[in-house]
Every structure is written in C-alpha cells, then in structure tokens.
Design a protein around this motif. Structure first.
Motif, PDB file in Angstrom:
ATOM      1  N   UNK A   1       0.839  -1.126   0.055  1.00  0.00           N
ATOM      2  CA  UNK A   1       0.011   0.048   0.028  1.00  0.00           C
ATOM      3  C   UNK A   1       0.772   1.127   0.092  1.00  0.00           C
ATOM      4  N   UNK A   2       0.662   2.116  -0.901  1.00  0.00           N
ATOM      5  CA  UNK A   2       1.294   3.378  -1.085  1.00  0.00           C
ATOM      6  C   UNK A   2       1.010   4.224   0.305  1.00  0.00           C
ATOM      7  N   UNK A   3      -0.134   4.471   0.615  1.00  0.00           N
ATOM      8  CA  UNK A   3      -0.343   5.192   2.173  1.00  0.00           C
ATOM      9  C   UNK A   3       0.389   4.751   3.202  1.00  0.00           C
ATOM     10  N   UNK A   4       0.251   3.195   3.314  1.00  0.00           N
ATOM     11  CA  UNK A   4       0.888   2.749   4.389  1.00  0.00           C
ATOM     12  C   UNK A   4       2.622   2.755   4.379  1.00  0.00           C
ATOM     13  N   UNK A   5       2.900   2.752   3.239  1.00  0.00           N
ATOM     14  CA  UNK A   5       4.615   3.268   3.008  1.00  0.00           C
ATOM     15  C   UNK A   5       4.853   4.480   3.526  1.00  0.00           C
ATOM     16  N   UNK A   6       3.887   5.538   3.261  1.00  0.00           N
ATOM     17  CA  UNK A   6       4.246   6.719   3.357  1.00  0.00           C
ATOM     18  C   UNK A   6       4.331   7.120   4.812  1.00  0.00           C
ATOM     19  N   UNK A   7       3.178   6.380   5.555  1.00  0.00           N
ATOM     20  CA  UNK A   7       2.854   6.695   7.157  1.00  0.00           C
ATOM     21  C   UNK A   7       4.060   6.043   7.769  1.00  0.00           C
ATOM     22  N   UNK A   8       4.720   4.854   7.378  1.00  0.00           N
ATOM     23  CA  UNK A   8       5.522   3.916   8.274  1.00  0.00           C
ATOM     24  C   UNK A   8       7.013   4.756   7.887  1.00  0.00           C
ATOM     25  N   UNK A   9       7.044   5.016   6.687  1.00  0.00           N
ATOM     26  CA  UNK A   9       8.581   5.755   6.287  1.00  0.00           C
ATOM     27  C   UNK A   9       8.704   6.950   6.899  1.00  0.00           C
ATOM     28  N   UNK A  10       7.591   7.760   7.068  1.00  0.00           N
ATOM     29  CA  UNK A  10       7.815   9.166   7.650  1.00  0.00           C
ATOM     30  C   UNK A  10       8.011   8.796   9.071  1.00  0.00           C
ATOM     31  N   UNK A  11       7.333   7.862   9.968  1.00  0.00           N
ATOM     32  CA  UNK A  11       7.764   7.725  11.313  1.00  0.00           C
ATOM     33  C   UNK A  11       9.324   7.264  11.509  1.00  0.00           C
ATOM     34  N   UNK A  12       9.741   6.268  10.519  1.00  0.00           N
ATOM     35  CA  UNK A  12      11.126   6.173  10.447  1.00  0.00           C
ATOM     36  C   UNK A  12      11.943   7.218  10.514  1.00  0.00           C
ATOM     37  N   UNK A  13      11.662   7.946   9.311  1.00  0.00           N
ATOM     38  CA  UNK A  13      12.501   9.076   9.118  1.00  0.00           C
ATOM     39  C   UNK A  13      12.594  10.064  10.357  1.00  0.00           C
ATOM     40  N   UNK A  14      11.526  10.261  10.780  1.00  0.00           N
ATOM     41  CA  UNK A  14      11.321  11.061  11.884  1.00  0.00           C
ATOM     42  C   UNK A  14      12.342  10.670  13.070  1.00  0.00           C
ATOM     43  N   UNK A  15      12.361   9.220  13.498  1.00  0.00           N
ATOM     44  CA  UNK A  15      13.269   8.568  14.393  1.00  0.00           C
ATOM     45  C   UNK A  15      14.771   8.674  13.913  1.00  0.00           C
ATOM     46  N   UNK A  16      15.000   8.518  12.649  1.00  0.00           N
ATOM     47  CA  UNK A  16      16.273   8.419  12.177  1.00  0.00           C
ATOM     48  C   UNK A  16      17.052   9.920  12.255  1.00  0.00           C
ATOM     49  N   UNK A  17      16.281  10.766  11.882  1.00  0.00           N
ATOM     50  CA  UNK A  17      16.837  12.020  12.205  1.00  0.00           C
ATOM     51  C   UNK A  17      17.114  12.760  13.495  1.00  0.00           C
ATOM     52  N   UNK A  18      16.430  12.111  14.526  1.00  0.00           N
ATOM     53  CA  UNK A  18      16.466  12.392  15.636  1.00  0.00           C
ATOM     54  C   UNK A  18      17.946  12.286  16.432  1.00  0.00           C
ATOM     55  N   UNK A  19      18.831  11.760  15.587  1.00  0.00           N
ATOM     56  CA  UNK A  19      19.952  11.416  15.952  1.00  0.00           C
ATOM     57  C   UNK A  19      21.312  12.505  15.898  1.00  0.00           C
ATOM     58  N   UNK A  20      20.664  13.443  14.964  1.00  0.00           N
ATOM     59  CA  UNK A  20      21.684  14.560  14.500  1.00  0.00           C
ATOM     60  C   UNK A  20      22.420  15.275  15.763  1.00  0.00           C
ATOM     61  N   UNK A  21      21.631  15.741  16.648  1.00  0.00           N
ATOM     62  CA  UNK A  21      22.005  16.544  17.982  1.00  0.00           C
ATOM     63  C   UNK A  21      22.636  15.473  18.794  1.00  0.00           C
ATOM     64  N   UNK A  22      22.402  14.116  19.160  1.00  0.00           N
ATOM     65  CA  UNK A  22      23.306  13.330  19.909  1.00  0.00           C
ATOM     66  C   UNK A  22      24.534  13.043  19.331  1.00  0.00           C
ATOM     67  N   UNK A  23      24.464  12.703  17.917  1.00  0.00           N
ATOM     68  CA  UNK A  23      25.793  12.228  17.460  1.00  0.00           C
ATOM     69  C   UNK A  23      26.863  13.347  17.529  1.00  0.00           C
ATOM     70  N   UNK A  24      26.371  14.791  17.053  1.00  0.00           N
ATOM     71  CA  UNK A  24      27.371  15.848  17.451  1.00  0.00           C
ATOM     72  C   UNK A  24      27.658  16.009  18.665  1.00  0.00           C
ATOM     73  N   UNK A  25      26.824  15.841  19.623  1.00  0.00           N
ATOM     74  CA  UNK A  25      27.124  16.098  21.239  1.00  0.00           C
ATOM     75  C   UNK A  25      28.108  15.004  21.495  1.00  0.00           C
ATOM     76  N   UNK A  26      28.226  13.815  21.089  1.00  0.00           N
ATOM     77  CA  UNK A  26      29.364  12.922  21.714  1.00  0.00           C
ATOM     78  C   UNK A  26      30.666  13.428  21.068  1.00  0.00           C
ATOM     79  N   UNK A  27      30.586  13.847  19.571  1.00  0.00           N
ATOM     80  CA  UNK A  27      31.731  14.398  19.149  1.00  0.00           C
ATOM     81  C   UNK A  27      32.340  15.442  19.687  1.00  0.00           C
ATOM     82  N   UNK A  28      31.777  16.233  20.315  1.00  0.00           N
ATOM     83  CA  UNK A  28      32.145  17.546  21.038  1.00  0.00           C
ATOM     84  C   UNK A  28      32.485  17.198  22.446  1.00  0.00           C
ATOM     85  N   UNK A  29      31.930  16.278  23.230  1.00  0.00           N
ATOM     86  CA  UNK A  29      32.205  16.124  24.440  1.00  0.00           C
ATOM     87  C   UNK A  29      33.191  14.969  24.796  1.00  0.00           C
ATOM     88  N   UNK A  30      33.358  13.907  23.786  1.00  0.00           N
ATOM     89  CA  UNK A  30      34.328  12.927  24.157  1.00  0.00           C
ATOM     90  C   UNK A  30      35.782  13.257  23.869  1.00  0.00           C
TER      91      UNK A  30
END
Length: 530
Positions: free
Chosen positions: A412-441
């Motif tokens: 289903x196209x609509x099912x794909x869009x819904x789940x893929x959007x949730x997945x990308x939302x979670x994946x993009x949540x890594x930007x601040x933490x990954x750079x925080x580690x780079x700066x503080x380690x």
C-alpha cells in the motif's frame, strides 16, 4: 611601557583598576593567566542567542547553496529532441556548458574535495589563529567563490569555484559547533545543537525552491549572485566584531602580551630579550628585532599547527568513544545518502508514485526538521551525557530502521508513506546526540578536529560511495524493493555500533583542563620561542 611600580596602578576611589601590577615573583605565565582572566570577563557584544541565530542563518545559506545547485532551475538540462521533432531548450548550468551527466556530477565531487581537504586544515589552524577569525576567512572565500560560480565562463572555472566553495564551508563546519557548545546554556546544549543541525534539511529544501524560482524567472547565474549578497554581511562580521574565544584555545591578545613581555623584560625569557638589553641598545634596533621575532613567531605557529596534526589524530583514534561514534555515523550516513539520491526513483518504481520527488522531499523536510529538534530536546530532558546520547542514538536508529524496513515491505502506498515518515522522524533524531558525543568525548582543544574528521569520514565512507554501490546492487538483482530492504538493513548495523557505545567507559571532557604539552598557556609561550 610596562608598569613596574605597584603604586602607579592604584586607582582613585571612584575608578576601577585598569592595569595589572606584577609582583617580584611574577612570571610571564602568571601575567598571561591574568590577561586570560580579564579576557573572559570582557565579553563580546554578541549574546549567545544572537550567536546561535547568526550561525543558524549561515548554516541555512550553506545548505541552501547545495540545494540550489541541484535544483532544476540552476542545474538544468541539455537540449533534447524526441521522434516527433519537438525539442526542449537547454537550461541551467548543464545546458549552458553542454555537460554530460558525468561532468554534471563532477560539480558535486569538486565541492566535496574542497570540503574534505580543508576541514582538518582549518581545525588544525585553530590552535594558532583565532577560530572566529578563521570562520570569517572561510566565509569570505565562500562568498568570492560563489560569485565566481555565477560569473563562470567555462566548465573548468565553475569546477574550480565549486571546490573553493567547499573550502570556505569547511571552516564553518569545523568550528561553528564548538562555539555553539561553548555558549549554550548547560541544560540546553543538545537542543541548541538540534536547532543548528535542523538547518541542514530546511536549507536544502529552501535551495530547491530558491534555485527553481530564480533559475526559471531570471537566470541560473543570479541564484549564485544572490547567495553571495546574502552571505557577504556575515563574512564582514567575522572580521569587524570582537573575536569570540573558543574554549581550550589560546587568546591572540594574550599571545601579543607575552610577546611584548619577552621582548621588554630581560629577567625572564629568551636570548633575544637579553640581547636587546645588552649595551643599552637604541629603541630603533629593539623595534626591528621585535618585528623579526613577530614574523618568526607566526611562521613557527603555522609550522606547529601542521606538525601537531599527526599527534592530535593519534589522540582521536585512541579515543574509543569517538571511534565508535563515528563508525555508527558512517553506517547511518551510508543509508541516508543513498535514500536522498535513490529514494524518489525507488518509490516511483515500487509504488508507481506520480510525484515521487514531491513526496520524498516533503517527508524528508518535515521529518528532518521535527526529528532533529526532537532529538536535541529529548537528550536535554533526560540529561545530556555521553551514555544517554548513545542510548538515544541506538534506540532511535533501531526503531527508525524497523519502521523504514517494514514500510518497504508493504504494498500500500499510503501505508508506506505513513511508516516511512515515522522511520525518518526517528532516524533524524540522531543529529544532535551524535554531534554532542563528537564535541564532548574529546578535550576542548580537539573539538574542531573531532568535527572535521567526523565530517570527512561520514562522506568518504558514507554517502559518497553509497549511491554507486546501491546502483550496482540494483543492476544485479533488478528489484528496487529488495535493494531498498538491503540498504535499510544497514541502519540496524548503525544501531548496533552505537549500542556498544553505551558500555564503553566514557568521560565528558568538556570541562577538562589542558595538561602537559597541550596546555594552551604553554603552547602560547612555545609559539613565541623559535
């Protein structure tokens, strides 16, 4: 002239002391410490909030340029004809210079070459020159290079200009995040980093719109000229305003103070200062010798910045937290880079999307902004520490991988869009933490190099090779659904690597004092001694 009498420094009752009186036991190192303390109190007129706003605008312009050159209005296409004799006009850069697709791709590669080569160089120079001024230099190079892109008369010239655009951006990428980390409130550091990195997806999206509109209604050249006009005030600001000091780095003013102490004080310092006093040398000779000392000092500073690079790299690679963080980031960026390049085509072939570019673009923009901001705020909410950052990185990436993987299994196209959007939302949540580690380690003086090497690694081993490798896989199995599933599974690898980071003995080195030969005060004195 240096004050030698303590009573000369005593102010009237209504005045604030404006000079410093060394005691008989005072050394240049002690005087330097006092100067550094005074500098900390004497802050720049730029408030932390305004610093964040300005850096976010600059970051937005940097990525707007990346989006603009990829837009149809700026990039364009060559003249083509169909069987019925109808032809489309040549447009944009590709049409103007009659470029093949390979030559068009060279424009992106040349930018990346400049970025990857210059990033560690600027990070290394930050130990000898004021980092804020280096950002000003980089933005000036960027502005001039972008003007050159708009004024290009040949393909080789625009390739050269794009390379220098990458060089200019390198100074900002390496040094901006440490400045934000220094000035952010203690309980909002991750949130401020999230705001800064939110400008990446929003800047690219703005570039698509900006480049498309300007290229269609005016000319692709005006898009570059407009970017240069927008960036020029920030380049000038980098030179005119009082330079901000970066934690862990020597002050340029204190270097000058120590240099004058060495030249003028015979009891402490080098043979040069002693020779200036012998025989009551005339003032003109002292001035000439001080100029030569200054020249050799800066030459020695440049030499030290490059000879110390290998030593700093060794320290970085011995830091297990840094290595694990970057390895996870490389795996993550491998997937994200391929998504951005092949996503619309995969979506069109799997789900027969009529507006695949629009759908993938909208999902990426919305999820990129919301996810990046959410990751930063969430890390601050649970208390920003390196172990907590790794927990957020591994957890968000794992759940994001589950949603994205499941999305590509649906019909289903609509099912794909819904789940893929949730997945990308979670994946993009890594930007601040990954750079925080780079700066503080790493200790404060290594933060610019940490950011630079992280940037180099995620591009060289991540998004640069991922697109052609995914293309090879697709050529062999001839199924976009299977190719997308294979690609998405690499996110599980990234989550596993970051999960290991939770159990590594980590130390937040943000407030760690410099020790040994890397002490900034000792470094300043060594710079002055040929």
């Amino acid at each position: 002239m240096m004050v030698t009498k303590e009573e000369d420094c005593l102010p009237p009752a209504t005045e604030t002391p404006r000079c410093y009186s060394p005691s008989s036991s005072t050394t240049p190192l002690a005087e330097l410490e006092t100067v550094r303390s005074i500098e900390i109190v004497e802050s720049s007129f730029l408030s932390p909030v305004w610093l964040l706003v300005i850096f976010c605008i600059i970051n937005l312009l940097n990525y707007m340029d990346r989006g603009a050159i990829a837009s149809n209005g700026v990039n364009g296409s060559t003249r083509s004809c169909i069987d019925k004799g109808k032809c489309t006009l040549a447009t944009g850069i590709q049409g103007h210079f009659n470029l093949s697709n390979f030559e068009d791709g060279v424009l992106s590669s040349s930018f990346m070459v400049g970025l990857l080569i210059a990033s560690p160089i600027f990070a290394s120079l930050a130990k000898s020159f004021n980092p804020f001024r280096l950002i000003g230099v980089g933005l000036t190079v960027w502005t001039i290079a972008v003007l050159g892109c708009g004024s290009s008369f040949a393909f080789w010239f625009i390739v050269l200009c794009r390379m220098f655009v990458g060089v200019g951006e390198a100074s900002f990428i390496s040094l901006a995040a440490p400045f934000i980390d220094d000035n952010a409130p203690q309980k909002q550091k991750a949130a401020w980093l999230g705001l800064f990195y939110m400008c990446i997806p929003s800047g690219v999206a703005l570039g698509y719109v900006y480049g498309g509109y300007v290229g269609k209604h005016f000319s692709w050249r005006y898009a570059f000229w407009g970017e240069a006009v927008l960036m020029a005030p920030f380049a000038v600001l980098g030179f005119l305003m009082k330079p901000l000091q970066l934690k862990g780095f020597p002050s340029s003013d204190s270097i000058k103070t120590v240099r004058s102490i060495e030249v003028m004080t015979p009891s402490v310092g080098s043979e040069t200062s002693k020779s200036l006093q012998v025989g009551n040398e005339i003032e003109h000779d002292q001035f000439e010798v001080s100029i030569e000392t200054s020249k050799s000092s800066y030459a020695n500073a440049v030499l030290k910045s490059f000879t110390g690079f290998a030593k700093d790299m060794k320290v970085l690679y011995k830091e297990k937290v840094f290595v694990v963080n970057v390895l996870g980031y490389v795996s993550y960026n491998f997937v994200i880079g391929a998504y951005s390049y092949w996503g619309p085509k995969a979506g069109y072939n799997i789900y027969k999307m009529k507006n695949a570019d629009m759908i993938f673009g909208a999902v990426t923009i919305i999820c990129g902004i919301v996810g990046t901001l959410s990751g930063g705020f969430l890390l601050d909410r649970v208390t920003a520490t390196i172990p907590n950052a790794f927990k957020l990185l591994s957890g968000a990436t794992f759940l994001g991988a589950v949603f994205c993987f499941t999305a590509f299994t649906l019909k289903s196209l609509y099912g794909f869009i819904a789940l893929f959007a949730l997945g990308e939302l979670l994946v993009f949540a890594t930007q601040a933490p990954v750079n925080y580690v780079c700066l503080h380690c790493v200790k404060p003086s290594l933060r610019p190099l940490s950011m630079a090497i992280s940037t180099v690694a995620i591009h060289i081993f991540g998004d640069v090779p991922s697109s052609p490798l995914v293309g090879i896989v697709q050529d062999h199995i001839n199924s976009w659904r299977k190719t997308a599933l294979i690609l998405t599974s690499i996110l599980f690898l990234a989550a596993a690597i970051w999960f290991i980071g939770i159990f590594i003995n980590s130390v937040d080195r943000f407030n760690q004092e410099e020790t040994g030969s890397e002490n900034p005060r000792r470094q300043e004195l060594s710079i002055l001694t040929p």
